[in-house]
Design a protein around this motif. Structure first.
Motif, PDB file in Angstrom:
ATOM      1  N   ARG A   1     -12.599 -10.682   0.989  1.00 12.89           N
ATOM      2  CA  ARG A   1     -13.373  -9.587   0.422  1.00 12.89           C
ATOM      3  C   ARG A   1     -13.502  -9.722  -1.084  1.00 12.89           C
ATOM      4  NH1 ARG A   1     -15.519  -5.957   3.004  1.00 12.89           N
ATOM      5  NH2 ARG A   1     -14.313  -6.471   4.829  1.00 12.89           N
ATOM      6  N   GLN A   2     -14.657  -9.285  -1.582  1.00 18.09           N
ATOM      7  CA  GLN A   2     -14.893  -9.210  -3.019  1.00 18.09           C
ATOM      8  C   GLN A   2     -14.435  -7.832  -3.498  1.00 18.09           C
ATOM      9  OE1 GLN A   2     -19.036  -9.515  -4.178  1.00 18.09           O
ATOM     10  NE2 GLN A   2     -18.440 -10.520  -6.065  1.00 18.09           N
ATOM     11  N   PHE A   3     -13.742  -7.799  -4.622  1.00 15.34           N
ATOM     12  CA  PHE A   3     -13.258  -6.546  -5.197  1.00 15.34           C
ATOM     13  C   PHE A   3     -14.049  -6.221  -6.456  1.00 15.34           C
ATOM     14  CE2 PHE A   3     -10.051  -7.472  -2.247  1.00 15.34           C
ATOM     15  CZ  PHE A   3      -9.237  -6.369  -2.089  1.00 15.34           C
ATOM     16  N   TYR A   4     -14.024  -4.964  -6.841  1.00 13.47           N
ATOM     17  CA  TYR A   4     -14.715  -4.544  -8.058  1.00 13.47           C
ATOM     18  C   TYR A   4     -13.815  -3.597  -8.837  1.00 13.47           C
ATOM     19  CZ  TYR A   4     -15.647  -0.034  -5.849  1.00 13.47           C
ATOM     20  OH  TYR A   4     -15.510   1.188  -5.264  1.00 13.47           O
ATOM     21  N   GLN A   5     -14.127  -3.448 -10.099  1.00 14.37           N
ATOM     22  CA  GLN A   5     -13.330  -2.594 -10.974  1.00 14.37           C
ATOM     23  C   GLN A   5     -13.944  -1.197 -10.983  1.00 14.37           C
ATOM     24  OE1 GLN A   5     -13.166  -3.635 -15.184  1.00 14.37           O
ATOM     25  NE2 GLN A   5     -11.009  -4.051 -14.853  1.00 14.37           N
TER      26      GLN A   5
ATOM     27  N   ASP B   1       0.858  -1.176   0.000  1.00 13.40           N
ATOM     28  CA  ASP B   1       0.000   0.000   0.000  1.00 13.40           C
ATOM     29  C   ASP B   1       0.901   1.234   0.000  1.00 13.40           C
ATOM     30  OD1 ASP B   1      -1.548   2.220   0.833  1.00 13.40           O
ATOM     31  OD2 ASP B   1      -3.016   0.864   1.717  1.00 13.40           O
ATOM     32  N   ASP B   2       0.823   2.031  -1.040  1.00 16.57           N
ATOM     33  CA  ASP B   2       1.680   3.206  -1.178  1.00 16.57           C
ATOM     34  C   ASP B   2       1.387   4.264  -0.120  1.00 16.57           C
ATOM     35  OD1 ASP B   2       1.387   2.970  -4.753  1.00 16.57           O
ATOM     36  OD2 ASP B   2       2.853   2.068  -3.417  1.00 16.57           O
ATOM     37  N   GLY B   3       0.161   4.314   0.376  1.00 19.36           N
ATOM     38  CA  GLY B   3      -0.233   5.340   1.341  1.00 19.36           C
ATOM     39  C   GLY B   3       0.582   5.326   2.612  1.00 19.36           C
ATOM     40  N   ASN B   4       0.697   4.173   3.267  1.00 19.81           N
ATOM     41  CA  ASN B   4       1.431   4.096   4.527  1.00 19.81           C
ATOM     42  C   ASN B   4       2.541   3.060   4.490  1.00 19.81           C
ATOM     43  OD1 ASN B   4      -1.356   3.826   4.284  1.00 19.81           O
ATOM     44  ND2 ASN B   4      -1.713   3.331   6.398  1.00 19.81           N
ATOM     45  N   GLY B   5       2.858   2.519   3.344  1.00 14.54           N
ATOM     46  CA  GLY B   5       3.921   1.532   3.236  1.00 14.54           C
ATOM     47  C   GLY B   5       3.622   0.239   3.978  1.00 14.54           C
ATOM     48  N   VAL B   6       2.360  -0.130   4.094  1.00 18.86           N
ATOM     49  CA  VAL B   6       1.955  -1.337   4.815  1.00 18.86           C
ATOM     50  C   VAL B   6       1.936  -2.514   3.850  1.00 18.86           C
ATOM     51  CG1 VAL B   6       0.086  -2.424   6.117  1.00 18.86           C
ATOM     52  CG2 VAL B   6       0.581  -0.005   6.446  1.00 18.86           C
ATOM     53  N   LEU B   7       2.573  -3.612   4.240  1.00 19.73           N
ATOM     54  CA  LEU B   7       2.588  -4.810   3.408  1.00 19.73           C
ATOM     55  C   LEU B   7       1.256  -5.533   3.518  1.00 19.73           C
ATOM     56  CD1 LEU B   7       4.181  -6.835   1.643  1.00 19.73           C
ATOM     57  CD2 LEU B   7       4.825  -7.974   3.771  1.00 19.73           C
ATOM     58  N   LYS B   8       0.669  -5.847   2.369  1.00 13.86           N
ATOM     59  CA  LYS B   8      -0.551  -6.643   2.303  1.00 13.86           C
ATOM     60  C   LYS B   8      -0.277  -7.806   1.369  1.00 13.86           C
ATOM     61  CE  LYS B   8      -3.759  -2.862   3.002  1.00 13.86           C
ATOM     62  NZ  LYS B   8      -4.856  -2.102   2.420  1.00 13.86           N
ATOM     63  N   ILE B   9      -0.641  -9.006   1.793  1.00 14.54           N
ATOM     64  CA  ILE B   9      -0.452 -10.189   0.963  1.00 14.54           C
ATOM     65  C   ILE B   9      -1.833 -10.675   0.558  1.00 14.54           C
ATOM     66  CG2 ILE B   9       0.519 -12.504   0.837  1.00 14.54           C
ATOM     67  CD1 ILE B   9       2.353 -11.602   3.207  1.00 14.54           C
ATOM     68  N   ARG B  10      -2.052 -10.765  -0.758  1.00 16.10           N
ATOM     69  CA  ARG B  10      -3.361 -11.168  -1.271  1.00 16.10           C
ATOM     70  C   ARG B  10      -3.294 -12.513  -1.955  1.00 16.10           C
ATOM     71  NH1 ARG B  10      -5.106  -5.539  -2.935  1.00 16.10           N
ATOM     72  NH2 ARG B  10      -6.215  -5.023  -1.045  1.00 16.10           N
ATOM     73  N   PHE B  11      -4.273 -13.365  -1.627  1.00 17.21           N
ATOM     74  CA  PHE B  11      -4.426 -14.672  -2.244  1.00 17.21           C
ATOM     75  C   PHE B  11      -5.747 -14.690  -3.005  1.00 17.21           C
ATOM     76  CE2 PHE B  11      -1.959 -15.229   1.603  1.00 17.21           C
ATOM     77  CZ  PHE B  11      -0.941 -16.075   1.226  1.00 17.21           C
ATOM     78  N   PRO B  12      -5.730 -14.877  -4.321  1.00 18.95           N
ATOM     79  CA  PRO B  12      -6.993 -14.962  -5.064  1.00 18.95           C
ATOM     80  C   PRO B  12      -7.673 -16.292  -4.777  1.00 18.95           C
ATOM     81  CG  PRO B  12      -5.127 -15.306  -6.530  1.00 18.95           C
ATOM     82  CD  PRO B  12      -4.551 -14.977  -5.183  1.00 18.95           C
ATOM     83  N   ILE B  13      -8.981 -16.250  -4.480  1.00 15.78           N
ATOM     84  CA  ILE B  13      -9.713 -17.492  -4.201  1.00 15.78           C
ATOM     85  C   ILE B  13     -10.958 -17.630  -5.060  1.00 15.78           C
ATOM     86  CG2 ILE B  13      -8.849 -17.695  -1.851  1.00 15.78           C
ATOM     87  CD1 ILE B  13     -11.610 -16.681  -0.901  1.00 15.78           C
ATOM     88  N   GLY B  14     -11.223 -16.683  -5.942  1.00 14.82           N
ATOM     89  CA  GLY B  14     -12.403 -16.765  -6.803  1.00 14.82           C
ATOM     90  C   GLY B  14     -12.493 -15.528  -7.666  1.00 14.82           C
ATOM     91  N   GLN B  15     -13.591 -15.439  -8.392  1.00 11.59           N
ATOM     92  CA  GLN B  15     -13.818 -14.301  -9.288  1.00 11.59           C
ATOM     93  C   GLN B  15     -13.807 -13.007  -8.474  1.00 11.59           C
ATOM     94  OE1 GLN B  15     -14.325 -14.733 -12.622  1.00 11.59           O
ATOM     95  NE2 GLN B  15     -14.650 -12.607 -13.128  1.00 11.59           N
ATOM     96  N   ASN B  16     -12.712 -12.267  -8.542  1.00 14.96           N
ATOM     97  CA  ASN B  16     -12.541 -11.003  -7.834  1.00 14.96           C
ATOM     98  C   ASN B  16     -12.716 -11.124  -6.324  1.00 14.96           C
ATOM     99  OD1 ASN B  16     -11.923  -9.518 -10.142  1.00 14.96           O
ATOM    100  ND2 ASN B  16     -14.080  -9.177 -10.592  1.00 14.96           N
ATOM    101  N   VAL B  17     -12.422 -12.288  -5.756  1.00 11.11           N
ATOM    102  CA  VAL B  17     -12.479 -12.488  -4.313  1.00 11.11           C
ATOM    103  C   VAL B  17     -11.064 -12.837  -3.839  1.00 11.11           C
ATOM    104  CG1 VAL B  17     -13.479 -13.823  -2.424  1.00 11.11           C
ATOM    105  CG2 VAL B  17     -14.858 -13.304  -4.450  1.00 11.11           C
ATOM    106  N   PHE B  18     -10.627 -12.160  -2.788  1.00 15.19           N
ATOM    107  CA  PHE B  18      -9.268 -12.337  -2.286  1.00 15.19           C
ATOM    108  C   PHE B  18      -9.258 -12.492  -0.779  1.00 15.19           C
ATOM    109  CE2 PHE B  18      -8.884 -10.078  -6.224  1.00 15.19           C
ATOM    110  CZ  PHE B  18      -7.759 -10.604  -6.828  1.00 15.19           C
TER     111      PHE B  18
END
Length: 118
Positions: A47-51, A15-32
């Motif tokens: 969480r489900q993500f959207y464009q 995350d560029d805002g505060n330099g916090v490391l986030k690790i994302r694992f995709p588990i479905g259609q736009n769900v991580f």
């Protein structure tokens, strides 16, 4: 981003805002599943993500400017203790899921015994 590109490899995002490391694992259609920090505490999010603005024309070309993907309202945040609780009951949840998937008929007492054992 379909969320299923390679479920075995985490997608690292800083995350560029505060330099916090986030690790994302995709588990479905736009769900991580995302592991990171929020308000200084460790958190696991599903969480489900959207464009953002998918209807906008991509005037810069299909690959030169990636569309921004944002977290949606659908999801849950868990602290480490809640995640450990899920891990503890995962086997029982799996048994219950199989019962539902297979649409098995059990007496309530038999089902409770089956799920409670182990």
């Amino acid at each position: 981003m379909d969320g299923m590109s390679d479920g075995s490899k985490p997608k690292l995002q800083i995350d560029d805002g505060n330099g916090v490391l986030k690790i994302r694992f995709p588990i479905g259609q736009n769900v991580f599943v995302t592991v990171g920090r929020f308000n200084g505490k460790a958190v696991l999010s599903v969480r489900q993500f959207y464009q953002a603005h998918p209807e906008q024309e991509d005037v810069w070309g299909a690959y030169s400017v990636p569309r921004r993907v944002l977290p949606g309202k659908k999801g849950i945040d868990l602290n480490p203790q809640q995640w450990q609780t899920i891990e503890t009951v995962a086997g029982k949840v799996e048994v219950a899921l199989q019962v539902v998937i297979e649409d098995k008929s059990f007496l309530k007492s038999d089902l409770q015994t089956k799920i409670s054992s182990d």
